[in-house]
Design a protein around this motif. Structure first.
Motif, PDB file in Angstrom:
ATOM      1  N   MET A   1       0.716  -1.083  -0.061  1.00 21.20           N
ATOM      2  CA  MET A   1      -0.012   0.025   0.069  1.00 21.20           C
ATOM      3  C   MET A   1       0.868   1.386   0.033  1.00 21.20           C
ATOM      4  N   TRP A   2       0.424   2.285  -0.751  1.00 18.74           N
ATOM      5  CA  TRP A   2       1.026   3.605  -0.568  1.00 18.74           C
ATOM      6  C   TRP A   2       0.526   4.486   0.522  1.00 18.74           C
ATOM      7  N   GLN A   3       1.422   4.955   1.105  1.00 23.22           N
ATOM      8  CA  GLN A   3       0.906   6.031   2.019  1.00 23.22           C
ATOM      9  C   GLN A   3       1.421   7.287   1.945  1.00 23.22           C
ATOM     10  N   LEU A   4       0.628   8.524   2.251  1.00 20.28           N
ATOM     11  CA  LEU A   4       1.090   9.722   2.020  1.00 20.28           C
ATOM     12  C   LEU A   4       2.424   9.984   3.043  1.00 20.28           C
ATOM     13  N   GLU A   5       2.934  10.839   2.595  1.00 21.93           N
ATOM     14  CA  GLU A   5       4.471  11.188   3.132  1.00 21.93           C
ATOM     15  C   GLU A   5       3.899  12.128   4.196  1.00 21.93           C
ATOM     16  N   ASP A   6       4.604  12.029   5.262  1.00 20.27           N
ATOM     17  CA  ASP A   6       4.424  12.682   6.686  1.00 20.27           C
ATOM     18  C   ASP A   6       5.209  13.840   6.432  1.00 20.27           C
ATOM     19  N   THR A   7       4.637  15.021   6.155  1.00 23.68           N
ATOM     20  CA  THR A   7       5.377  16.222   6.285  1.00 23.68           C
ATOM     21  C   THR A   7       5.093  17.366   7.341  1.00 23.68           C
ATOM     22  N   THR A   8       5.077  16.604   8.349  1.00 22.05           N
ATOM     23  CA  THR A   8       4.522  17.537   9.657  1.00 22.05           C
ATOM     24  C   THR A   8       6.125  18.190  10.027  1.00 22.05           C
ATOM     25  N   TYR A   9       7.124  17.322  10.322  1.00 20.47           N
ATOM     26  CA  TYR A   9       8.100  18.282  10.468  1.00 20.47           C
ATOM     27  C   TYR A   9       8.698  19.255   9.513  1.00 20.47           C
ATOM     28  N   ARG A  10       8.363  19.048   8.146  1.00 26.18           N
ATOM     29  CA  ARG A  10       8.930  20.088   7.382  1.00 26.18           C
ATOM     30  C   ARG A  10       8.193  21.037   7.443  1.00 26.18           C
ATOM     31  N   ASP A  11       6.740  20.845   7.660  1.00 29.93           N
ATOM     32  CA  ASP A  11       5.845  22.066   7.665  1.00 29.93           C
ATOM     33  C   ASP A  11       6.118  22.858   9.033  1.00 29.93           C
ATOM     34  N   LEU A  12       6.523  22.325  10.109  1.00 22.28           N
ATOM     35  CA  LEU A  12       6.671  23.032  11.160  1.00 22.28           C
ATOM     36  C   LEU A  12       8.047  23.876  11.083  1.00 22.28           C
ATOM     37  N   ARG A  13       9.027  23.169  10.318  1.00 23.86           N
ATOM     38  CA  ARG A  13      10.171  24.201  10.305  1.00 23.86           C
ATOM     39  C   ARG A  13       9.990  25.150   9.291  1.00 23.86           C
ATOM     40  N   GLU A  14       9.272  24.858   8.166  1.00 19.22           N
ATOM     41  CA  GLU A  14       9.230  25.939   7.369  1.00 19.22           C
ATOM     42  C   GLU A  14       8.366  27.305   8.006  1.00 19.22           C
ATOM     43  N   ASN A  15       7.102  26.797   8.767  1.00 19.20           N
ATOM     44  CA  ASN A  15       6.458  27.681   9.506  1.00 19.20           C
ATOM     45  C   ASN A  15       7.156  28.382  10.536  1.00 19.20           C
ATOM     46  N   SER A  16       8.087  27.699  11.205  1.00 19.55           N
ATOM     47  CA  SER A  16       8.925  28.413  12.171  1.00 19.55           C
ATOM     48  C   SER A  16       9.802  29.350  11.591  1.00 19.55           C
ATOM     49  N   LEU A  17      10.568  29.200  10.118  1.00 16.82           N
ATOM     50  CA  LEU A  17      11.300  29.953   9.544  1.00 16.82           C
ATOM     51  C   LEU A  17      10.779  31.288   8.967  1.00 16.82           C
ATOM     52  N   ASP A  18       9.288  31.042   8.485  1.00 17.65           N
ATOM     53  CA  ASP A  18       8.633  32.207   7.868  1.00 17.65           C
ATOM     54  C   ASP A  18       8.362  33.026   9.400  1.00 17.65           C
ATOM     55  N   GLN A  19       8.042  32.460  10.450  1.00 22.82           N
ATOM     56  CA  GLN A  19       7.756  33.420  11.566  1.00 22.82           C
ATOM     57  C   GLN A  19       9.067  34.130  11.935  1.00 22.82           C
ATOM     58  N   TRP A  20      10.005  33.592  11.959  1.00 22.03           N
ATOM     59  CA  TRP A  20      11.329  34.280  12.457  1.00 22.03           C
ATOM     60  C   TRP A  20      11.698  35.192  11.282  1.00 22.03           C
ATOM     61  N   LEU A  21      11.788  35.070  10.035  1.00 19.98           N
ATOM     62  CA  LEU A  21      12.017  35.986   8.944  1.00 19.98           C
ATOM     63  C   LEU A  21      10.613  37.304   9.161  1.00 19.98           C
ATOM     64  N   ASP A  22       9.526  36.812   9.322  1.00 17.84           N
ATOM     65  CA  ASP A  22       8.535  38.014   9.375  1.00 17.84           C
ATOM     66  C   ASP A  22       9.014  38.916  10.662  1.00 17.84           C
ATOM     67  N   GLU A  23       9.690  38.248  12.028  1.00 15.73           N
ATOM     68  CA  GLU A  23      10.113  38.954  13.094  1.00 15.73           C
ATOM     69  C   GLU A  23      11.340  39.891  12.817  1.00 15.73           C
ATOM     70  N   MET A  24      12.195  39.312  11.873  1.00 16.36           N
ATOM     71  CA  MET A  24      13.422  40.126  11.522  1.00 16.36           C
ATOM     72  C   MET A  24      12.853  41.087  10.476  1.00 16.36           C
ATOM     73  N   ALA A  25      11.974  41.081   9.631  1.00 16.40           N
ATOM     74  CA  ALA A  25      11.326  42.167   8.628  1.00 16.40           C
ATOM     75  C   ALA A  25      10.907  43.292   9.679  1.00 16.40           C
ATOM     76  N   ALA A  26      10.537  43.070  10.852  1.00 17.73           N
ATOM     77  CA  ALA A  26      10.264  44.058  11.724  1.00 17.73           C
ATOM     78  C   ALA A  26      11.533  44.956  12.375  1.00 17.73           C
ATOM     79  N   HIS A  27      12.707  44.170  12.385  1.00 22.94           N
ATOM     80  CA  HIS A  27      13.565  44.481  13.055  1.00 22.94           C
ATOM     81  C   HIS A  27      14.166  45.992  12.832  1.00 22.94           C
ATOM     82  N   GLU A  28      14.519  46.706  13.846  1.00 21.63           N
ATOM     83  CA  GLU A  28      14.843  48.083  13.562  1.00 21.63           C
ATOM     84  C   GLU A  28      16.314  48.372  12.638  1.00 21.63           C
ATOM     85  N   ASP A  29      17.081  47.363  12.583  1.00 20.42           N
ATOM     86  CA  ASP A  29      18.415  47.708  11.879  1.00 20.42           C
ATOM     87  C   ASP A  29      18.037  47.359  10.344  1.00 20.42           C
TER      88      ASP A  29
END
Length: 74
Positions: A1-29
Motif C-alpha cells: 500500500m502507498w501511504q502519504l508522506e508525513d510532512t509534519t516536521y517539514r511544515d513546522l520547520r517552514e512555518n518556524s522559519l517564516d515566523q522568524w523572517l517575519d520578526e526580522m522584517a520588523a527589526h530596527e536595523d
C-alpha cells in the motif's frame, strides 16, 4: 500500500522559519530587514532547484530501468 508522506516536521520547520523572517522584517536595523528579502529569495531558489533535481533523478531512474530491461531482453 502507498501511504502519504508525513510532512509534519517539514511544515513546522517552514512555518518556524517564516515566523522568524517575519520578526526580522520588523527589526530596527536596516541591514537585518534587507537580509530578509534575500533570505526568502534564496529559499525559493533552493526549493526550485530541489524540485528540478528530483525530476532529473526520476528521469535518470527511468532511463536506467529501461537500459537494464533491454540488457536482460538480449
Amino acid at each position: 500500500m502507498w501511504q502519504l508522506e508525513d510532512t509534519t516536521y517539514r511544515d513546522l520547520r517552514e512555518n518556524s522559519l517564516d515566523q522568524w523572517l517575519d520578526e526580522m522584517a520588523a527589526h530596527e536595523d536596516l541591514q537585518v530587514r534587507g537580509g530578509v528579502r534575500l533570505a526568502r529569495d534564496y529559499i525559493a531558489y533552493l526549493k526550485k532547484e530541489n524540485q528540478r533535481l528530483q525530476e532529473q533523478n526520476q528521469l535518470t531512474q527511468q532511463y536506467l530501468k529501461k537500459t537494464i530491461q533491454e540488457k536482460r531482453a538480449r
